[in-house]
Design an enzyme around this catalytic site. Sequence first.
Site, short mmCIF file in Angstrom:
data_model
loop_
_atom_site.label_atom_id
_atom_site.label_comp_id
_atom_site.label_asym_id
_atom_site.label_seq_id
_atom_site.Cartn_x
_atom_site.Cartn_y
_atom_site.Cartn_z
N ASP A 211 0.82 -1.21 0.00
CA ASP A 211 0.00 0.00 0.00
C ASP A 211 0.86 1.26 0.00
O ASP A 211 0.52 2.25 -0.66
CB ASP A 211 -0.90 0.02 1.24
CG ASP A 211 -2.08 -0.93 1.12
OD1 ASP A 211 -2.16 -1.62 0.08
OD2 ASP A 211 -2.89 -0.99 2.05
N GLU B 51 3.86 1.83 -1.23
CA GLU B 51 4.42 2.11 -2.56
C GLU B 51 3.33 2.57 -3.52
O GLU B 51 3.53 3.50 -4.32
CB GLU B 51 5.12 0.87 -3.12
CG GLU B 51 6.44 0.51 -2.45
CD GLU B 51 6.28 -0.09 -1.07
OE1 GLU B 51 7.23 -0.01 -0.27
OE2 GLU B 51 5.18 -0.63 -0.79
N ASP C 245 0.43 4.04 -2.77
CA ASP C 245 -0.01 5.39 -2.41
C ASP C 245 1.01 6.44 -2.84
O ASP C 245 0.64 7.55 -3.24
CB ASP C 245 -0.26 5.49 -0.90
CG ASP C 245 -1.48 4.69 -0.46
OD1 ASP C 245 -2.38 4.49 -1.29
OD2 ASP C 245 -1.52 4.27 0.71
N SER D 10 -14.45 5.92 -1.96
CA SER D 10 -13.27 5.53 -1.19
C SER D 10 -12.80 6.75 -0.41
O SER D 10 -13.32 7.85 -0.61
CB SER D 10 -12.17 5.01 -2.10
OG SER D 10 -11.76 6.02 -3.01
N LEU D 11 -11.84 6.57 0.46
CA LEU D 11 -11.39 7.66 1.32
C LEU D 11 -10.07 8.23 0.84
O LEU D 11 -9.19 7.50 0.37
CB LEU D 11 -11.21 7.17 2.76
CG LEU D 11 -12.47 6.74 3.52
CD1 LEU D 11 -12.07 6.13 4.85
CD2 LEU D 11 -13.40 7.90 3.72
N GLU E 33 -12.26 5.72 13.94
CA GLU E 33 -12.55 4.28 13.87
C GLU E 33 -11.33 3.53 13.34
O GLU E 33 -10.53 4.09 12.59
CB GLU E 33 -13.71 4.02 12.90
CG GLU E 33 -14.98 4.77 13.22
CD GLU E 33 -15.96 4.77 12.05
OE1 GLU E 33 -17.07 5.29 12.23
OE2 GLU E 33 -15.60 4.27 10.95
N LYS F 121 -9.33 1.42 10.79
CA LYS F 121 -9.43 1.18 9.33
C LYS F 121 -9.18 -0.30 9.09
O LYS F 121 -8.05 -0.77 9.22
CB LYS F 121 -8.43 2.04 8.56
CG LYS F 121 -8.56 1.88 7.05
CD LYS F 121 -7.55 2.76 6.31
CE LYS F 121 -7.69 2.55 4.81
NZ LYS F 121 -7.43 1.16 4.40
N ASP G 258 -8.59 -3.70 7.17
CA ASP G 258 -7.94 -4.07 5.91
C ASP G 258 -8.69 -5.24 5.29
O ASP G 258 -8.31 -6.40 5.44
CB ASP G 258 -6.48 -4.43 6.18
CG ASP G 258 -5.65 -4.46 4.90
OD1 ASP G 258 -6.15 -3.99 3.86
OD2 ASP G 258 -4.51 -4.95 4.93
N GLU H 266 -16.73 -3.86 5.73
CA GLU H 266 -15.64 -4.64 5.14
C GLU H 266 -15.82 -6.12 5.45
O GLU H 266 -16.17 -6.50 6.57
CB GLU H 266 -14.28 -4.22 5.75
CG GLU H 266 -13.95 -2.76 5.66
CD GLU H 266 -13.19 -2.39 4.39
OE1 GLU H 266 -12.52 -3.28 3.83
OE2 GLU H 266 -13.28 -1.22 3.99
N TYR I 191 -19.96 -0.26 9.46
CA TYR I 191 -19.72 1.00 10.16
C TYR I 191 -20.22 2.23 9.41
O TYR I 191 -20.14 3.34 9.92
CB TYR I 191 -18.21 1.17 10.40
CG TYR I 191 -17.39 0.89 9.16
CD1 TYR I 191 -17.35 1.80 8.11
CD2 TYR I 191 -16.67 -0.29 9.03
CE1 TYR I 191 -16.63 1.54 6.96
CE2 TYR I 191 -15.95 -0.56 7.88
CZ TYR I 191 -15.94 0.37 6.85
OH TYR I 191 -15.23 0.11 5.71
N LYS J 30 -13.71 10.78 10.96
CA LYS J 30 -14.95 11.25 10.33
C LYS J 30 -15.56 12.39 11.14
O LYS J 30 -15.59 12.33 12.38
CB LYS J 30 -15.97 10.11 10.26
CG LYS J 30 -15.55 8.92 9.43
CD LYS J 30 -16.60 7.81 9.49
CE LYS J 30 -16.20 6.60 8.68
NZ LYS J 30 -17.17 5.49 8.79
N LYS K 216 -3.13 6.43 7.48
CA LYS K 216 -2.59 5.08 7.35
C LYS K 216 -1.28 4.96 8.10
O LYS K 216 -0.41 5.84 8.00
CB LYS K 216 -2.41 4.73 5.87
CG LYS K 216 -3.74 4.73 5.11
CD LYS K 216 -3.60 4.27 3.68
CE LYS K 216 -3.45 2.78 3.59
NZ LYS K 216 -3.51 2.29 2.19
N CYS L 241 15.76 -31.17 -7.02
CA CYS L 241 15.35 -31.12 -5.61
C CYS L 241 16.60 -31.06 -4.73
O CYS L 241 17.50 -31.91 -4.87
CB CYS L 241 14.52 -32.35 -5.27
SG CYS L 241 14.15 -32.50 -3.49
N CYS M 68 16.79 -34.65 -2.74
CA CYS M 68 16.97 -35.98 -3.35
C CYS M 68 17.58 -35.93 -4.75
O CYS M 68 17.89 -36.98 -5.32
CB CYS M 68 15.64 -36.73 -3.39
SG CYS M 68 14.45 -36.06 -4.57
N CYS N 131 9.07 -31.14 -6.43
CA CYS N 131 9.85 -32.37 -6.58
C CYS N 131 8.85 -33.49 -6.78
O CYS N 131 8.02 -33.74 -5.90
CB CYS N 131 10.70 -32.63 -5.34
SG CYS N 131 11.40 -34.31 -5.29
N CYS O 267 11.09 -39.02 -2.00
CA CYS O 267 12.03 -38.01 -1.52
C CYS O 267 12.04 -38.05 0.01
O CYS O 267 10.98 -37.95 0.64
CB CYS O 267 11.60 -36.62 -2.01
SG CYS O 267 12.57 -35.26 -1.33
#
Length: 675
Positions: free
Chosen positions: A34, A36, A38, A83-84, A114, A116, A118, A177, A229, A295, A319, A413, A416, A431, A436
């Site tokens: 997230d 990166e 954002d 979305s927020l 509240e 958040k 995920d 969510e 919520y 909020k 965040k 492998c 083995c 494998c 094995c």
Amino acid sequence: MTPVEAQSRIAELRAQVARHDELYHRRAQPQIGDFEYDALKRELAELEAAWPQFARGASPTEQVGDDRTEGFQVYRHRERMMSLDNTYSETELREFHDRLVRELERDGLKFVIEPKIDGLAVSITYEKGKLVRAVTRGNGIEGDDITTNALTIKSLPRELKRADGVPLPAVIEIRGEVFLTTEEFLRINRQREEAGEPLYANPRNLAAGTIKQLDPREVAQRKLEVVLYGRGYVEPASALPETQAQFHGWVKAWGLPTVERFWTATGADEIWAAVQELDALRDTFAYATDGAVVKLDAVPLQRRAGSTSKSPRWAMAYKFAPDRAETQLRAITVQVGRTGVLTPVAELDPVQLAGTTVSRATLHNRDEIARKDIRVGDFVYVEKAGEIIPAVIGVNPARRAPECVPYVFPEKCPECGTAVVQLEGEVAVRCPNFSCPVQVRRRVQHFASKACVDIEGMGEAMVDVLVEKGWVHSVPDIYQLKRENLLTLGKSVEKSTDKLLEAIEASKRAELWRFIHGLGIPHAGAAAAKDLARTFGGLERLASARYEDFIREKASVIGGIGETMALAILAYFAEPRNRAVVDELVRVGVQPVVPNSGSALAGKTFVLTGTLPTLTRDEATAQIEAAGGKVSSGVSKKTSYVLAGEEAGSKLEKARALAVPVIDEAEFLRLLSGG
């Protein structure tokens, strides 16, 4: 930056953000975190603001990420589902507060803070108190209709409770969510680890992928939860709450699952203090939280503040920056699982991360190493994936030494020497050698473990010795161990040898489901093994089952066994060497205890709540299952009995509301004895 450079960078960023939106929202397979993501969106927004002549056309900075996928009907939200806006900056959070004070010309504005969650955003519609539809956010205007899948969520009531003083709107869209608890996520990953399958990265991706399964029977296998919520459309408008805090009370009164805790605050300092307190407590929540949602509390003021095309202007998500560390990758070791899957693991210089010392982290699979170009000797970034599993998320290229060469994944492998294979459609490298040594050890360890037939004295160390000596090549060999061989393992081992042999002999009469679980059938954990034991009543009958015994007229014949699991079971026993294991177990005298189909408890579903006078929960569960009954975690109209002890909780209240019989331990024991 020149105009040409700005135009090129805007186009490049738009393409990158669109690609990552597709991976995150539609496929639930993100390739970056997230933080990166954002950062990319923020850079794009800043460039579009500075160079508006190159910002024409639809921009991902002005759109809600679209989660719509093929196979689902699309349903239009009655009120747009936004979305927020988010930030990682305390300064920007304070500026959000100050802007609202300025624009609304009000001092002393009250806010609600509240957790958040995920998870995957959903909108649940109730009409006249009855659940009629569940829809994903989609593009904010319309989303996928996931009603059938949502109905498998046990905590989501089909009908709202009526409560004194709390209005029940004729129509209401309630937003929230869908998520997996940390406990359930770890349970699923333990099953995959036992099966030698790649682990899921985090609860959010798994929850999003689960709710979009086309077969609700598969969805029911994973215990999804929901927390609600927010609100969308409400009819009549007079049924709107005055404040967000009041709405939380209504949601709870209606019998809906809501956030475990929320804070109220006045002023930027109080908001920031609440965010910090939430951050300190987030490890105690049942769900993964990646931030705090702030909020404006008063609903009339929310309406005055309005919204952009994408986000409400009266709310912001703060965040939490990911807890990550930079350290050096010293080596890559490759582990071989019970089913032969090769899993690469990063061996790291020890580093502190989220309060623990991390020296190893998952690299997932061969493709991930190649995509991230991870090399031994690199300085890498390590992060707790979904706050749970340490993972290498990237490389610091500026610190790469010239001697760091691209990593070459083993073609044989490491245990083995057999040439590895990659099946079509799989990312896993395997494998294929059933003999094995590591696979044999893992299969035997699993079979003998407490979770399966529970052979006391046959732990990992003992299994390692038995395989190394060549006395055990497969599970049935356990039952052909010779006392004279075991006595050669050391001095004064007669007593421990006899105890081990007694435990092995006793395990021949373990419950049938334990043997089924011990076989290690892909996708079939302990719960599925119990369903299979009740249905088939014997190993040989299960091994000889046909597709029609599981799925008939596109419907599941066995509760809890969907098509994916049914096909995995059939494929397992179609393999001659797996069928041979069953035949050999029967030949060496295994006689599993079959659930008692003639018992008064046979076919009955129990829910346990509270503390019983003499029985532990595990003991009561074992007795119910031995008598052919089933234990469920949630109360529904299909529940036969609720077995209640002292300090029984909400399950007891729900049982009474649904008129489900409630019994105590004494009555349970009478039922068990046939009285």
